[in-house]
Design an enzyme around this catalytic site. Structure first.
Site, PDB file in Angstrom:
ATOM      1  N   GLU A 192       0.322  11.416  -8.840  1.00 40.42           N
ATOM      2  CA  GLU A 192       0.899  10.076  -8.967  1.00 40.42           C
ATOM      3  C   GLU A 192       2.090  10.069  -9.926  1.00 40.42           C
ATOM      4  O   GLU A 192       3.087   9.378  -9.710  1.00 40.42           O
ATOM      5  CB  GLU A 192      -0.163   9.076  -9.438  1.00 40.42           C
ATOM      6  CG  GLU A 192      -1.288   8.834  -8.446  1.00 40.42           C
ATOM      7  CD  GLU A 192      -0.846   8.001  -7.243  1.00 40.42           C
ATOM      8  OE1 GLU A 192       0.309   7.548  -7.222  1.00 40.42           O
ATOM      9  OE2 GLU A 192      -1.659   7.823  -6.316  1.00 40.42           O
ATOM     10  N   ASP A 327      -2.422  12.386   3.539  1.00 39.56           N
ATOM     11  CA  ASP A 327      -1.229  11.892   4.226  1.00 39.56           C
ATOM     12  C   ASP A 327       0.068  12.606   3.854  1.00 39.56           C
ATOM     13  O   ASP A 327       0.765  13.164   4.700  1.00 39.56           O
ATOM     14  CB  ASP A 327      -1.081  10.384   4.019  1.00 39.56           C
ATOM     15  CG  ASP A 327      -1.276   9.955   2.561  1.00 39.56           C
ATOM     16  OD1 ASP A 327      -1.506  10.824   1.699  1.00 39.56           O
ATOM     17  OD2 ASP A 327      -1.203   8.740   2.292  1.00 39.56           O
ATOM     18  N   GLU A 441      -6.621  -3.094   5.963  1.00 40.18           N
ATOM     19  CA  GLU A 441      -6.565  -1.781   5.322  1.00 40.18           C
ATOM     20  C   GLU A 441      -7.292  -0.723   6.149  1.00 40.18           C
ATOM     21  O   GLU A 441      -6.789   0.368   6.359  1.00 40.18           O
ATOM     22  CB  GLU A 441      -7.170  -1.864   3.918  1.00 40.18           C
ATOM     23  CG  GLU A 441      -7.176  -0.567   3.143  1.00 40.18           C
ATOM     24  CD  GLU A 441      -5.830  -0.187   2.573  1.00 40.18           C
ATOM     25  OE1 GLU A 441      -5.749   0.851   1.892  1.00 40.18           O
ATOM     26  OE2 GLU A 441      -4.845  -0.915   2.794  1.00 40.18           O
ATOM     27  N   GLU A 483       3.414   1.578   4.543  1.00 40.73           N
ATOM     28  CA  GLU A 483       3.450   2.629   5.571  1.00 40.73           C
ATOM     29  C   GLU A 483       3.883   2.123   6.941  1.00 40.73           C
ATOM     30  O   GLU A 483       4.596   2.829   7.679  1.00 40.73           O
ATOM     31  CB  GLU A 483       2.072   3.308   5.669  1.00 40.73           C
ATOM     32  CG  GLU A 483       1.718   4.188   4.495  1.00 40.73           C
ATOM     33  CD  GLU A 483       1.268   3.394   3.268  1.00 40.73           C
ATOM     34  OE1 GLU A 483       1.274   3.957   2.165  1.00 40.73           O
ATOM     35  OE2 GLU A 483       0.915   2.203   3.431  1.00 40.73           O
ATOM     36  N   THR A 569       7.482  10.389  -0.679  1.00 39.71           N
ATOM     37  CA  THR A 569       6.388   9.526  -0.245  1.00 39.71           C
ATOM     38  C   THR A 569       6.363   8.199  -0.981  1.00 39.71           C
ATOM     39  O   THR A 569       5.641   7.288  -0.594  1.00 39.71           O
ATOM     40  CB  THR A 569       5.034  10.248  -0.390  1.00 39.71           C
ATOM     41  OG1 THR A 569       4.035   9.545   0.341  1.00 39.71           O
ATOM     42  CG2 THR A 569       4.639  10.345  -1.869  1.00 39.71           C
TER      43      THR A 569
END
Length: 582
Positions: A192, A327, A441, A483, A569
């Site tokens: 992160e 992902d 979600e 996304e 990302t």
């Protein structure tokens, strides 16, 4: 030469009298001209690979489809271009002239997105400045990402892209006060921190043309800290770095998310390119080597399971997904290939290898009202030997359409582009089939059978979600995620079809209406409700990804061109370079 003169005389042409020395000079000049023309290589780029280079054209999913939309050919690079850093790839479509009416509509929509960004940014400044996140309902703040002002750093390049120059420079002044060599907490989440902070500063540095050295200085400072997490026996970084224990050799761990291991390549490659510190690139290359070696030896050859034992590394898990936990590992394969200018085929080869089993086992056509021609991505279990699909659909998996679209442009593959369109359309469909107009979600939906009818038969059922085509909704929240609009944006840029802009606008309106608070924007509790209740949370990706993608969707195609930038990302734009560190 004398023979040529005689031929001129034969046809009545009287050339001037030349000395022997002059004749020799002329002959030499002609010789040099011939050599230059025939043997010196042209500076024109090589032609794109034929569509048969697609890994799916040899029997994979999508082969033999009745409808294959034409691939919009990218514009060739300018013949007289002197840009030595020009990308060898052409991802974007060649856009025509925009009408005045279309431009007016586009700019009005862009303005609305920009105003939403300013509203949320001002709320962050007032209530949570120099903290990670603002609480958009209560007006408080929280620091889940080390407390280095994640929203500020994450939002830097969005400020610049939107032309908010004063706010950008104000944020840079605050950035100078942050010491990235000394975390505010004991444990640093490596993944992160890399995508939000390191990516944020590199993206801001690149999009501003390198005019602000403080951004690269701070990025390098953070890179030095994060690279200490690579101090393990095999070089695979620990997922959480306890920085006060830096004098000890770090130990690998079990059950590490595969994305935490495999989604660091773009940021450390770009940092290596900009600083010249080769060890950054060597570090992520070592990780890539392990992934490469293991790719065809997992329980589903070609894919990696969602967890990894980094002490080996070993990949024993039987659960496979393209959504949460995995992902960005897949997303970074074609993007790293682009960032490296295609000078290494490793990442593209790994992507193409993964695409075949992904299309076979993960992608499925759902049973929907109206029999929509769309594809979703599901989760797969391989514990019984043969892969078994679970039709669990995640909002996090909606990036796949854009990823496959990028791969289609690299491979020049119409079949992959057709697949990308169906994957992107599926998430748009999910947005339009809830009471709120926003995709849940996590939900489940029936798969069409391999043979027989795919007719929707649950019209009489009114259970939660079923009236919208879903069979079950496990998580009905909306986390302000980007996304779906990410894939819509990419499809607009690579096809030039304005319908993608219209789809994005239809998605934007309910998001803007339902999430806005007096302070900023809030996540939603239940999108299957006509008026979903808000929850007191706003992650930094709302500003840096979701709003950025909506803004770019309504910008001129040259704004953050995909021919010039690679987006990580977290949607941070890294400028493409034409060299690979060796």
């Amino acid at each position: 030469m004398n023979r040529a003169l005689r031929r001129l005389q034969r046809y009545g042409v009287a050339p001037p009298t030349l000395s022997t020395r002059q004749i020799r000079y002329i002959a030499f000049a002609i010789f040099v001209l011939v050599i230059y023309t025939v043997f010196i290589p042209s500076h024109e780029p090589p032609p794109p690979p034929p569509s048969s280079s697609s890994p799916l054209d040899n029997g994979g999913f999508g082969a033999g489809e009745d409808f294959v939309p034409p691939t919009p050919k990218p514009p060739p690079p300018s013949k007289g271009s002197s840009n030595k850093n020009a990308s060898p790839f052409r991802i974007q479509a060649k856009f025509g002239t925009e009408t005045a009416a279309a431009k007016g509509i586009r700019l009005e929509r862009q303005k609305e997105v920009k105003e939403a960004f300013i509203h949320a940014w001002e709320g962050y400044k007032k209530h949570a400045w120099l903290h990670d996140e603002v609480l958009p309902i209560s007006g408080g703040y929280k620091d889940p990402f080390v407390g280095w002002a994640a929203t500020l750093v994450d939002g830097l390049d969005t400020l610049y892209i939107m032309g908010l120059q004063e706010e950008f420079e104000y944020a840079l002044e605050a950035l100078e006060s942050i010491d990235f060599s000394k975390p505010n907490v004991e444990r640093v989440p490596v993944f992160e921190t890399t995508i939000r902070y390191l990516g944020g500063m590199l993206g801001a540095y690149d999009i501003s043309g390198g005019k602000y050295p403080i951004l690269l200085e701070k990025a390098d400072q953070l890179g030095e800290l994060l690279f200490r997490a690579f101090n393990t026996a095999n070089g695979i970084p620990v997922p959480y770095y306890f920085w006060r224990k830096e004098d000890k050799k770090l130990q690998g761990e079990t059950n590490v998310l595969i994305a935490q291991m495999g989604s660091l390549s773009l940021e450390f490659t770009r940092l290596a390119q900009l600083t010249g510190k080769k060890r950054y690139f060597d570090g992520i290359s070592r990780i890539t080597g392990y992934l490469d070696q293991a790719q065809n030896h997992t329980l589903i050859p070609g894919l990696w399971p969602w967890t990894v034992d980094t002490t080996g590394p070993d990949f024993p898990s039987a659960t496979f997904t393209l959504g949460a936990w995995a992902d960005s590992l897949y997303e970074y394969l074609p993007k790293e290939h682009i960032l490296l200018g295609g000078k290494s085929d490793q990442y593209l080869r790994m992507y193409n290898t993964a695409l075949v089993p992904a299309s076979e086992y993960h992608f499925f056509k759902p049973k929907t009202p109206g029999d929509q021609d769309i594809l979703f991505t599901g989760k797969v279990e391989a514990s019984s030997g043969s892969p078994v699909l679970s039709t669990e659909v995640q909002h996090l998996g909606c990036f796949v359409g854009g990823m496959v679209g990028l791969g289609a442009r690299i491979n020049d593959s119409p079949s992959e582009l057709a697949m990308a369109i169906r994957l992107s359309d599926s998430c748009y469909w999910a947005y339009t089939n809830t009471a709120s107009g926003i995709m849940p979600e996590v939900f489940y939906i029936d798969q069409c059978p391999a043979e027989g009818s795919c007719t929707w038969t649950d019209e009489e059922k009114t259970g939660l979600g079923k009236q919208y085509g879903f069979t079950r909704v496990d998580d009905s929240t909306y986390q302000l995620r980007p996304e779906a609009i990410e894939s819509i944006f990419i499809m607009w840029r690579i096809t030039g079809d304005p319908e993608w802009m219209e789809k994005g606008w239809r998605m934007w309106q309910p998001i803007a209406n339902h999430t806005r608070t007096e302070i900023a924007n809030a996540r939603l509790r239940d999108v299957t409700s006509v008026s979903p209740k808000q929850e007191d949370g706003m992650e930094s990706f709302w500003l840096t990804e979701t709003l950025k993608y909506f803004y770019l969707l309504f910008s001129e195609p040259g704004t953050v061109s995909l021919d010039e930038f690679v987006l990580n990302t977290e949607a941070h734009p890294f400028r493409q370079r034409d060299h690979l560190l060796t």
